[in-house]
Each structure stands twice: as C-alpha cells, then as structure tokens.
Design an enzyme around this catalytic site. Structure first.
Site, PDB file in Angstrom:
ATOM      1  N   ILE A  12       0.837  -1.201   0.000  1.00  0.00           N
ATOM      2  CA  ILE A  12       0.000   0.000   0.000  1.00  0.00           C
ATOM      3  C   ILE A  12       0.869   1.247   0.000  1.00  0.00           C
ATOM      4  CG2 ILE A  12      -1.804   1.263   1.221  1.00  0.00           C
ATOM      5  CD1 ILE A  12      -2.631  -1.414   2.511  1.00  0.00           C
ATOM      6  N   THR A  35      10.103  -6.425   4.975  1.00  0.00           N
ATOM      7  CA  THR A  35       9.031  -6.994   4.143  1.00  0.00           C
ATOM      8  C   THR A  35       8.755  -6.118   2.927  1.00  0.00           C
ATOM      9  OG1 THR A  35       7.338  -5.950   5.528  1.00  0.00           O
ATOM     10  CG2 THR A  35       7.917  -8.233   6.026  1.00  0.00           C
ATOM     11  N   GLN A  80       3.813  -4.644  11.162  1.00  0.00           N
ATOM     12  CA  GLN A  80       3.937  -6.094  11.049  1.00  0.00           C
ATOM     13  C   GLN A  80       2.551  -6.583  10.656  1.00  0.00           C
ATOM     14  OE1 GLN A  80       3.649  -9.778  11.091  1.00  0.00           O
ATOM     15  NE2 GLN A  80       2.580  -9.147  12.960  1.00  0.00           N
ATOM     16  N   TYR A 148      -2.514  -9.294  16.060  1.00  0.00           N
ATOM     17  CA  TYR A 148      -2.381  -8.247  15.051  1.00  0.00           C
ATOM     18  C   TYR A 148      -3.495  -7.210  15.165  1.00  0.00           C
ATOM     19  CZ  TYR A 148      -2.863  -6.033  10.485  1.00  0.00           C
ATOM     20  OH  TYR A 148      -3.029  -5.117   9.478  1.00  0.00           O
ATOM     21  N   ASN A 177     -10.051  -5.498   3.419  1.00  0.00           N
ATOM     22  CA  ASN A 177      -8.988  -6.389   2.943  1.00  0.00           C
ATOM     23  C   ASN A 177      -8.481  -5.876   1.607  1.00  0.00           C
ATOM     24  OD1 ASN A 177     -10.859  -7.992   4.831  1.00  0.00           O
ATOM     25  ND2 ASN A 177      -9.013  -9.232   4.743  1.00  0.00           N
ATOM     26  N   VAL A 191      -4.878 -13.701  -0.018  1.00  0.00           N
ATOM     27  CA  VAL A 191      -5.445 -14.788  -0.818  1.00  0.00           C
ATOM     28  C   VAL A 191      -5.552 -14.391  -2.285  1.00  0.00           C
ATOM     29  CG1 VAL A 191      -7.832 -14.089  -0.331  1.00  0.00           C
ATOM     30  CG2 VAL A 191      -7.346 -16.434  -0.971  1.00  0.00           C
ATOM     31  N   ARG A 215     -15.003 -11.658   3.139  1.00  0.00           N
ATOM     32  CA  ARG A 215     -14.201 -10.499   3.490  1.00  0.00           C
ATOM     33  C   ARG A 215     -14.698  -9.298   2.681  1.00  0.00           C
ATOM     34  NH1 ARG A 215     -13.173 -13.872   6.613  1.00  0.00           N
ATOM     35  NH2 ARG A 215     -11.155 -14.664   7.312  1.00  0.00           N
ATOM     36  N   ARG A 273      -8.786 -23.308   8.912  1.00  0.00           N
ATOM     37  CA  ARG A 273      -7.725 -22.817   9.790  1.00  0.00           C
ATOM     38  C   ARG A 273      -8.324 -22.340  11.107  1.00  0.00           C
ATOM     39  NH1 ARG A 273      -4.365 -19.391   5.318  1.00  0.00           N
ATOM     40  NH2 ARG A 273      -6.451 -18.562   4.990  1.00  0.00           N
ATOM     41  N   GLY A 275      -9.321 -20.438  14.296  1.00  0.00           N
ATOM     42  CA  GLY A 275      -9.402 -19.032  14.664  1.00  0.00           C
ATOM     43  C   GLY A 275      -9.703 -18.079  13.522  1.00  0.00           C
TER      44      GLY A 275
END
Length: 312
Positions: A12, A35, A80, A148, A177, A191, A215, A273, A275
């Site tokens: 971004i 990153t 992060q 997070y 997202n 994804v 999402r 997955r 959670g």
C-alpha cells in the site's frame, strides 16, 4: 506538501508514494525493507523520493529524521502484518505495531507536523462478524481474534492520545482487505495475490474450509484515495475504508478463473484454519460523510487490474 511515509516500500505504501509524487509532493520514505521491496520504489526514487532505511522501533532515529525533514503530514503504514506471526509472538508484534506507532507519533510531534494519518485495520479489528448485522460500523464491538488486530487497536489509542495531549491532528483508517498490484501474499487480503499467482502458473488454488468465508475486499487505488482525503481533512478518530460488500473465497476463485480464461481453475479444499474469521464487512458511510470518499473500483475491475499487473 512535504510528506513522510513509513512502510513506503510496502504494497500500500509504495502505491501511495507514487500518487504523492505524481501530484508534486516531496516524499521521504521510511522502511527497513524487512518486508517492503526495493523494486516497489524504482520509479519513485527516480522521481525524487528519498528512502531512509530505518526500523520504526528506533525511537531516537525516528525523532531525529522527522526533525530534519519537518514533514507537514506523516502517513504511518509501517507495520507487522502477518497475522500468524502475531499469534505466535504477540510481544514482537506489539513492539512494531504499537511501539513503532508511538515512535512515529513522537517524531511527528517533535517535527511540528500538521497531520498524522494512521493506517489501521477493519478486517481484523472487529473480529467475527457472524451473528452481527453487517456491514459493521465504527461503533461495533472491538473483538479481534489475533494479536495483530489487538495491536492495531492499541495503536489507534496512541493516535488519540497525541491529539489530546499535544494537539497533533490524527485519524485512523480502518481498512478492509486490500488487494491490487504489488500485493504481499502475507497481508490480510493475501489470498488474492496467492490465487493470481496460481492462475498464472496453471495451478489450482487451495481453499481452507468450505470457502464460504467472506471479506470486504477493497482495491489499493481506492485506499490511496482515502488516505489523501484523510490527510486533507480535519476528521479525527477511526474511519472505516471499505466497500460494505461481502465476497466469499469461492466467488474469488470463480471470478479469477473467468478473467484468466482458465476453465480448470478449480479449488483444492483443505481443513479450515483455527481461529479464522468467517464473515466480515465494514460500513464506509462515515468515510463518505467525513472524507467525501467512496470506493470507485468494483471487484471485477480490481481483479483484472491485479491480474494484468503480473507478468505472464
């Protein structure tokens, strides 16, 4: 104006930097490239942006740099973003997302900056949307399911603290997202980047659970427009930046398969997955009222732009 962009080599951030430069702003980028990617800035550096390789956890260095550059506006995107790592090591996650934000705020205060725009999360901060009326407004309960989201919410509190204590005008943008060119697969909407890569490679996408998880996907160009609108406004507090529309994973697979002309782009299913949020979308009404902003890029166009950005 003079701007400082933390995390400016990221997905971004680099898109924001390009638009700031295109409109004639002077831009200093802070990124430790852990990153963020240097290649995201090739055009920006040629256009006059300056990259300072710096860890936002280094408070003294952040303050020194801010005093030297005296930015009018600080866009704080340095973070992060790996949800799984945040669960495995919440203290480390907090040191970056909370401590780093406090350092960026202290730099802005020391420099006498006019405006602080913090990029937070709407996709992770509210937690599970199942059982609630969607899309979620800013007044919805804060119940993140991973460190997070919790660290981003804590950082929002520091933005408010610096406004109350020092008069530093700040706003927190709770993003949906985000997807688009230069996307990092580790992010909240990763994804889409993963699926685009699978499509280009002629491979099948992996879908966890039944694929009905939803999402609120928002194109990066719309997010950049929201950040610019926020910088030019007097709005404070938290503001959702999303579409208000739920899209499930199976719909993403189908749409990408159509765009790529791949009849065999069928998902491989894997166990769900633990959670993982099942449903979420965020209400952008406040952004429309306070910022005069709304998403302009529909999912079909955004996915096409994202796919086109990848080399064949």
């Amino acid at each position: 104006m003079d701007c400082l962009v933390t995390g400016g080599a990221g997905f971004i951030g680099s898109n924001l930097v390009d638009v700031l430069l295109a409109r004639g702003d002077a831009v200093t980028i802070v990124d430790d490239l852990s990153t963020g990617r240097g290649e995201n800035l090739d055009g920006a550096l040629d256009a006059g942006a300056e990259l300072v390789e710096l860890d936002i956890r280094d408070g003294a260095a952040m303050v020194e740099l801010a005093r030297e550059r005296a930015p009018e506006t600080v866009f704080h995107l340095g973070a992060q973003i790996d949800v799984r790592k945040s669960v495995a090591d919440p203290a480390w996650d907090s040191s970056i997302n909370v401590g780093g934000t406090a350092n960026a705020l202290e730099g802005a205060r020391a420099a006498g900056s006019r405006r602080f725009v913090f990029v937070s999360t709407g996709g992770a901060i509210y937690g599970e949307g199942e059982g609630q009326e969607l899309p979620l407004p800013e007044s919805a309960p804060i119940a993140p399911m991973a460190a997070y989201g919790q660290s981003k919410f804590a950082a929002e509190g520091y933005v408010g603290l610096y406004e109350r204590s020092y008069g530093l005008s700040g706003v927190s943008l709770r993003l949906g997202n985000v997807y688009g060119p230069r996307q990092d697969p580790l992010g909240e909407a990763g994804v889409i980047a993963i699926f685009c890569g699978k499509l280009r490679a002629g491979e099948r996408p992996t879908v966890y659970g039944d694929g009905r998880q939803t999402r609120d996907y928002i194109y990066v160009g719309d997010v950049v427009a929201a950040a610019l609108a926020a910088a030019g406004s007097e709005a404070t507090g938290a503001i959702n930046v999303g579409t208000g529309i739920e899209t499930d994973v199976l719909e993403l697979v189908a749409r990408l398969g159509e765009l790529g002309g791949a009849d065999g782009f069928e998902p491989e299913f894997a166990p769900p997955r633990e959670g993982e949020v099942q449903r979420v979308s965020i209400d952008p009404s406040l952004a429309a009222r306070e910022l005069g902003w709304r998403a302009e890029t529909g999912l079909a166009d955004g996915l096409r732009l994202t796919l086109d950005s990848l080399s064949g």
